[in-house]
Motif scaffolding. Structure first.
Motif, PDB file in Angstrom:
ATOM      1  N   LEU A 138       9.973 -12.437  52.895  1.00  0.00           N
ATOM      2  CA  LEU A 138       9.233 -13.596  52.813  1.00  0.00           C
ATOM      3  C   LEU A 138       8.054 -12.872  53.143  1.00  0.00           C
ATOM      4  O   LEU A 138       7.745 -12.759  54.410  1.00  0.00           O
ATOM      5  N   ASP A 139       7.138 -12.218  52.647  1.00  0.00           N
ATOM      6  CA  ASP A 139       5.722 -11.106  52.942  1.00  0.00           C
ATOM      7  C   ASP A 139       6.387  -9.885  54.206  1.00  0.00           C
ATOM      8  O   ASP A 139       5.722  -9.606  54.968  1.00  0.00           O
ATOM      9  N   ASP A 140       7.547  -9.014  53.255  1.00  0.00           N
ATOM     10  CA  ASP A 140       7.830  -8.087  53.625  1.00  0.00           C
ATOM     11  C   ASP A 140       8.647  -8.346  55.306  1.00  0.00           C
ATOM     12  O   ASP A 140       9.502  -7.609  55.808  1.00  0.00           O
ATOM     13  N   GLU A 141       9.195  -9.742  55.512  1.00  0.00           N
ATOM     14  CA  GLU A 141       9.858 -10.118  56.438  1.00  0.00           C
ATOM     15  C   GLU A 141      11.146 -10.439  56.127  1.00  0.00           C
ATOM     16  O   GLU A 141      11.071 -11.980  56.030  1.00  0.00           O
ATOM     17  N   GLU A 142      12.105 -10.294  56.377  1.00  0.00           N
ATOM     18  CA  GLU A 142      13.469 -10.871  56.127  1.00  0.00           C
ATOM     19  C   GLU A 142      13.692 -11.941  57.276  1.00  0.00           C
ATOM     20  O   GLU A 142      13.686 -12.344  58.183  1.00  0.00           O
ATOM     21  N   VAL A 143      13.871 -13.616  56.268  1.00  0.00           N
ATOM     22  CA  VAL A 143      13.779 -14.744  56.694  1.00  0.00           C
ATOM     23  C   VAL A 143      15.244 -14.580  56.715  1.00  0.00           C
ATOM     24  O   VAL A 143      15.609 -16.187  57.473  1.00  0.00           O
ATOM     25  N   GLY A 144      16.309 -14.039  56.439  1.00  0.00           N
ATOM     26  CA  GLY A 144      17.509 -14.966  56.434  1.00  0.00           C
ATOM     27  C   GLY A 144      18.297 -13.839  54.922  1.00  0.00           C
ATOM     28  O   GLY A 144      17.756 -13.180  54.875  1.00  0.00           O
ATOM     29  N   LYS A 145      19.476 -13.889  55.502  1.00  0.00           N
ATOM     30  CA  LYS A 145      20.810 -12.873  54.900  1.00  0.00           C
ATOM     31  C   LYS A 145      21.659 -13.706  54.814  1.00  0.00           C
ATOM     32  O   LYS A 145      22.817 -14.621  55.616  1.00  0.00           O
ATOM     33  N   VAL A 146      22.157 -13.580  53.529  1.00  0.00           N
ATOM     34  CA  VAL A 146      23.629 -14.509  53.480  1.00  0.00           C
ATOM     35  C   VAL A 146      24.339 -14.106  52.637  1.00  0.00           C
ATOM     36  O   VAL A 146      23.807 -12.990  51.871  1.00  0.00           O
ATOM     37  N   CYS A 147      25.205 -14.402  51.812  1.00  0.00           N
ATOM     38  CA  CYS A 147      27.009 -14.178  51.458  1.00  0.00           C
ATOM     39  C   CYS A 147      26.456 -15.341  49.808  1.00  0.00           C
ATOM     40  O   CYS A 147      26.955 -16.002  50.636  1.00  0.00           O
ATOM     41  N   GLY A 148      26.733 -14.564  48.421  1.00  0.00           N
ATOM     42  CA  GLY A 148      26.663 -14.685  47.401  1.00  0.00           C
ATOM     43  C   GLY A 148      25.469 -15.644  46.872  1.00  0.00           C
ATOM     44  O   GLY A 148      24.467 -16.206  47.935  1.00  0.00           O
ATOM     45  N   ALA A 149      25.229 -15.936  45.442  1.00  0.00           N
ATOM     46  CA  ALA A 149      24.627 -16.541  45.597  1.00  0.00           C
ATOM     47  C   ALA A 149      24.415 -18.240  45.363  1.00  0.00           C
ATOM     48  O   ALA A 149      23.491 -18.788  45.231  1.00  0.00           O
ATOM     49  N   ASN A 150      25.404 -18.448  46.172  1.00  0.00           N
ATOM     50  CA  ASN A 150      25.946 -20.062  46.434  1.00  0.00           C
ATOM     51  C   ASN A 150      24.826 -19.940  47.604  1.00  0.00           C
ATOM     52  O   ASN A 150      24.618 -20.929  48.244  1.00  0.00           O
ATOM     53  N   GLY A 151      25.499 -19.037  48.606  1.00  0.00           N
ATOM     54  CA  GLY A 151      24.585 -19.416  49.950  1.00  0.00           C
ATOM     55  C   GLY A 151      23.326 -18.756  49.677  1.00  0.00           C
ATOM     56  O   GLY A 151      22.058 -19.643  50.457  1.00  0.00           O
ATOM     57  N   VAL A 152      22.719 -18.154  48.302  1.00  0.00           N
ATOM     58  CA  VAL A 152      20.972 -17.976  48.511  1.00  0.00           C
ATOM     59  C   VAL A 152      20.302 -19.582  48.066  1.00  0.00           C
ATOM     60  O   VAL A 152      19.638 -20.232  48.994  1.00  0.00           O
ATOM     61  N   LEU A 153      20.992 -20.601  47.297  1.00  0.00           N
ATOM     62  CA  LEU A 153      21.242 -21.808  46.898  1.00  0.00           C
ATOM     63  C   LEU A 153      20.886 -22.619  48.688  1.00  0.00           C
ATOM     64  O   LEU A 153      20.658 -23.826  48.035  1.00  0.00           O
ATOM     65  N   LYS A 154      22.219 -23.283  48.875  1.00  0.00           N
ATOM     66  CA  LYS A 154      22.267 -23.529  50.269  1.00  0.00           C
ATOM     67  C   LYS A 154      20.870 -22.967  51.014  1.00  0.00           C
ATOM     68  O   LYS A 154      20.616 -24.287  51.646  1.00  0.00           O
ATOM     69  N   PHE A 155      20.918 -21.228  51.507  1.00  0.00           N
ATOM     70  CA  PHE A 155      19.243 -21.754  52.229  1.00  0.00           C
ATOM     71  C   PHE A 155      17.940 -22.274  52.030  1.00  0.00           C
ATOM     72  O   PHE A 155      17.823 -22.549  52.338  1.00  0.00           O
ATOM     73  N   ILE A 156      17.872 -21.513  50.139  1.00  0.00           N
ATOM     74  CA  ILE A 156      16.277 -22.894  49.622  1.00  0.00           C
ATOM     75  C   ILE A 156      17.024 -24.647  50.092  1.00  0.00           C
ATOM     76  O   ILE A 156      15.571 -24.514  50.952  1.00  0.00           O
ATOM     77  N   LYS A 157      17.941 -24.532  49.799  1.00  0.00           N
ATOM     78  CA  LYS A 157      17.968 -26.495  50.367  1.00  0.00           C
ATOM     79  C   LYS A 157      18.291 -26.821  51.612  1.00  0.00           C
ATOM     80  O   LYS A 157      17.094 -27.144  52.266  1.00  0.00           O
ATOM     81  N   GLU A 158      18.046 -25.797  52.681  1.00  0.00           N
ATOM     82  CA  GLU A 158      17.946 -26.290  54.146  1.00  0.00           C
ATOM     83  C   GLU A 158      16.702 -25.795  54.490  1.00  0.00           C
ATOM     84  O   GLU A 158      16.077 -26.419  55.701  1.00  0.00           O
ATOM     85  N   ASN A 159      16.536 -24.469  54.214  1.00  0.00           N
ATOM     86  CA  ASN A 159      14.749 -24.535  54.206  1.00  0.00           C
ATOM     87  C   ASN A 159      13.593 -24.399  53.205  1.00  0.00           C
ATOM     88  O   ASN A 159      13.036 -23.663  52.894  1.00  0.00           O
TER      89      ASN A 159
END
Length: 184
Positions: A138-159
């Motif tokens: 977000l704005d060229d700054e890494e706010v998270g690193k997750v494993c797999g497509a389901n991890g991305v969805l989980k990150f979006i849900k939590e944040n």
């Protein structure tokens, strides 16, 4: 015979529908025919009458399954809980045709808003993939690193508040009304 009836019907009613400011929607299934020397194997019922009178022709096709593993009495099983559909226009008199979009439909709930955020982040270069790992930028700054497509969805849900604020600040998009306890 069906094409003739459809043509007569559409000739009479298209003008009335247009003048009254309403929309008429035909839901029509695709039928398959034999492939002959590289020609298409799909055609819509109603023949050229339907194709001629339509202002917008939208195709929807299932492109992927959404599956998750669940523990049942018989052991661990893979259960299909939704699908990703590719939707595109073949004819559009009001805008450019052949614009594609992928939407995720969760069975029993409807369109997945989390998947809409995922698609938006992908299309705006906020998801960088390296093997099975995704970096969320977000704005060229890494706010998270997750494993797999389901991890991305989980990150979006939590944040969700952080992601939603970033999306709104950068143009945003309109979501379908949904409950907040949405899964995947």
């Amino acid at each position: 015979l069906q094409s003739s009836y459809m043509s007569n019907f559409l000739q009479k009613f298209k003008g009335m529908v247009t003048n009254s400011g309403t929309s008429m929607i035909f839901i029509n299934q695709i039928r398959n025919k034999f492939n002959f020397r590289g020609q298409t194997t799909q055609d819509s019922a109603g023949g050229y009458a339907m194709k001629f009178y339509q202002d917008v022709r939208i195709f929807m096709k299932k492109s992927a399954k959404m599956e998750k593993k669940m523990v049942t009495g018989d052991g661990e099983k893979t259960i299909e809980y939704g699908c990703i559909n590719k939707i595109y226009t073949k004819k559009n008199r009001y805008n450019s045709p052949f614009i594609e979009i992928d939407i995720a439909v969760v069975y029993g709930k409807g369109i997945s808003n989390l998947m809409s955020y995922n698609t938006w982040l992908e299309s705006h270069g906020c998801l960088k993939r390296s093997g099975a790992w995704y970096s969320i930028l977000l704005d060229d700054e890494e706010v998270g690193k997750v494993c797999g497509a389901n991890g991305v969805l989980k990150f979006i849900k939590e944040n969700f508040e952080l992601i939603d604020a970033y999306v709104e600040a950068n143009g945003g998009f309109k979501l379908v009304e949904a409950e907040r306890d949405e899964e995947d």
